[in-house]
Design an enzyme around this catalytic site. Structure first.
Site, short mmCIF file in Angstrom:
data_model
loop_
_atom_site.label_atom_id
_atom_site.label_comp_id
_atom_site.label_asym_id
_atom_site.label_seq_id
_atom_site.Cartn_x
_atom_site.Cartn_y
_atom_site.Cartn_z
N GLY A 12 8.83 31.63 -26.57
CA GLY A 12 8.03 30.63 -25.86
C GLY A 12 6.56 30.97 -25.69
O GLY A 12 5.90 30.45 -24.79
N SER A 13 5.99 31.78 -26.60
CA SER A 13 4.57 32.11 -26.42
C SER A 13 3.67 30.92 -26.75
O SER A 13 2.64 30.72 -26.10
CB SER A 13 4.18 33.34 -27.23
OG SER A 13 4.10 33.03 -28.59
N MET A 91 14.23 26.06 -33.36
CA MET A 91 14.90 26.36 -34.62
C MET A 91 16.10 25.43 -34.84
O MET A 91 17.25 25.88 -34.89
CB MET A 91 15.32 27.83 -34.66
CG MET A 91 14.14 28.77 -34.59
SD MET A 91 12.90 28.36 -35.85
CE MET A 91 11.82 29.77 -35.76
N ARG A 92 15.78 24.16 -34.92
CA ARG A 92 16.82 23.18 -35.17
C ARG A 92 16.20 22.00 -35.90
O ARG A 92 15.08 21.60 -35.57
CB ARG A 92 17.41 22.73 -33.83
CG ARG A 92 18.71 22.03 -33.95
CD ARG A 92 19.27 21.42 -32.71
NE ARG A 92 20.16 20.36 -33.15
CZ ARG A 92 21.43 20.54 -33.42
NH1 ARG A 92 22.01 21.68 -33.21
NH2 ARG A 92 22.17 19.53 -33.87
N HIS A 110 3.82 26.18 -37.62
CA HIS A 110 4.54 26.99 -38.60
C HIS A 110 3.68 28.20 -38.99
O HIS A 110 2.47 28.04 -39.24
CB HIS A 110 4.88 26.16 -39.84
CG HIS A 110 5.68 26.93 -40.84
ND1 HIS A 110 7.02 27.21 -40.67
CD2 HIS A 110 5.31 27.52 -42.01
CE1 HIS A 110 7.45 27.93 -41.70
NE2 HIS A 110 6.43 28.14 -42.52
N ASP A 142 8.02 15.30 -40.57
CA ASP A 142 8.67 14.22 -41.31
C ASP A 142 10.08 14.66 -41.67
O ASP A 142 10.57 15.65 -41.12
CB ASP A 142 7.81 13.81 -42.53
CG ASP A 142 7.74 14.90 -43.60
OD1 ASP A 142 8.45 15.94 -43.45
OD2 ASP A 142 7.01 14.72 -44.58
C1 GAR Z 1 6.19 31.07 -33.99
O1 GAR Z 1 5.65 32.07 -34.84
C2 GAR Z 1 6.31 29.76 -34.74
O2 GAR Z 1 5.26 29.54 -35.62
C3 GAR Z 1 7.60 29.96 -35.46
O3 GAR Z 1 8.44 30.59 -34.52
C4 GAR Z 1 7.65 31.37 -33.64
C5 GAR Z 1 7.97 31.00 -32.22
O4 GAR Z 1 7.30 31.87 -31.34
N1 GAR Z 1 8.14 28.74 -35.91
C6 GAR Z 1 8.72 28.60 -37.10
O5 GAR Z 1 8.88 29.50 -37.87
C7 GAR Z 1 9.17 27.18 -37.41
N2 GAR Z 1 9.49 27.04 -38.79
P1 GAR Z 1 7.13 31.51 -29.82
O6 GAR Z 1 8.54 31.17 -29.31
O7 GAR Z 1 6.59 32.74 -29.20
O8 GAR Z 1 6.21 30.33 -29.73
#
Ligand code: GAR
Length: 202
Positions: A12-13, A91-92, A110, A142
């Site tokens: 959740g950063s 992640m869904r 991303h 999309d």
């Molecule tokens: C982040 O690096 C985000 O870009 C990635 O997951 C991490 C979540 O970090 N997302 C993906 O890879 C989506 N395809 P966070 O929970 O600290 O925000």
């Protein structure tokens, strides 16, 4: 003003960066953080910000999940007219029907310069490919995986000594900067979408 729903699965950063930023902006109104994982550390952070949280645990049936999601979004008044759904490490995959309902109202961050290295473990893909620059992308969602129109990108240099951990850290600090910027632009109605081209109005 836009009503924001932030969807998370873990740390959740990015969510934290958004909530911090929104606390200083009158145009951005975060109303709910939704997680598909009750163990996500981000849930506690959201509570510290005083924002409502809801857990919608994963279901195998996509339609069942997305129906629950729609009900929750409605409950917190995040509608296709006044709302923005921010995927922040969620992640869904969302169903096509759901994405259609919230057309151009769902954005994602991303950790790569799309269209390179979409999908999982983008930073690992970048290291293994040997790119000299990587970065991050905020894009509209999309029906494809990380294929939607690009709103903003930021570049990070990949140094010879970089590994997955160090590169992820460098990219993450850029993610926090461009995600809030994209939301700010969206709230100010400065994002103009034509097909897959996004123009930022001045
Ligand atoms: C982040 O690096 C985000 O870009 C990635 O997951 C991490 C979540 O970090 N997302 C993906 O890879 C989506 N395809 P966070 O929970 O600290 O925000």
């Amino acid at each position: 003003m836009i009503n924001l729903a932030i969807l998370i699965s873990g740390r959740g950063s990015n969510m934290r960066a958004i909530l911090k930023f929104a606390s200083k902006k009158k145009t951005i109104n975060p109303v709910i953080v939704i997680s598909n994982n009750h163990l996500a550390p981000g849930i506690k952070i959201a509570s510290k910000f005083g924002i409502q949280t809801e857990i919608i645990e994963n279901t195998k049936d996509q339609n069942v999940y997305d129906k629950k999601l729609l009900t929750t979004l409605k409950k917190y008044d995040v509608t296709p007219k006044n709302g923005l759904i921010c995927l922040a490490g969620f992640m869904r995959i969302l169903s096509n029907d759901f994405i259609k309902k919230y057309k151009n109202r769902i954005i994602n961050i991303h950790p790569s310069l799309l269209p390179a290295f979409h999908g999982l473990n983008a930073q690992k893909q970048a290291i293994q490919y040997g790119v000299k620059y990587s970065g991050c992308t905020v894009h509209l969602v999309d029906s494809g995986i990380d294929t939607g129109p690009i709103i903003l990108q930021a570049i990070t240099k990949v140094d010879e000594h970089d590994n997955i951990v160090s590169l992820s850290k460098k990219i993450l600090s850029k993610e926090h900067q461009i995600y809030v910027r994209a939301i700010e632009l969206f709230a100010a109605k400065k994002i103009c979408i034509k097909g897959r081209i996004v123009k930022i109005n001045k």
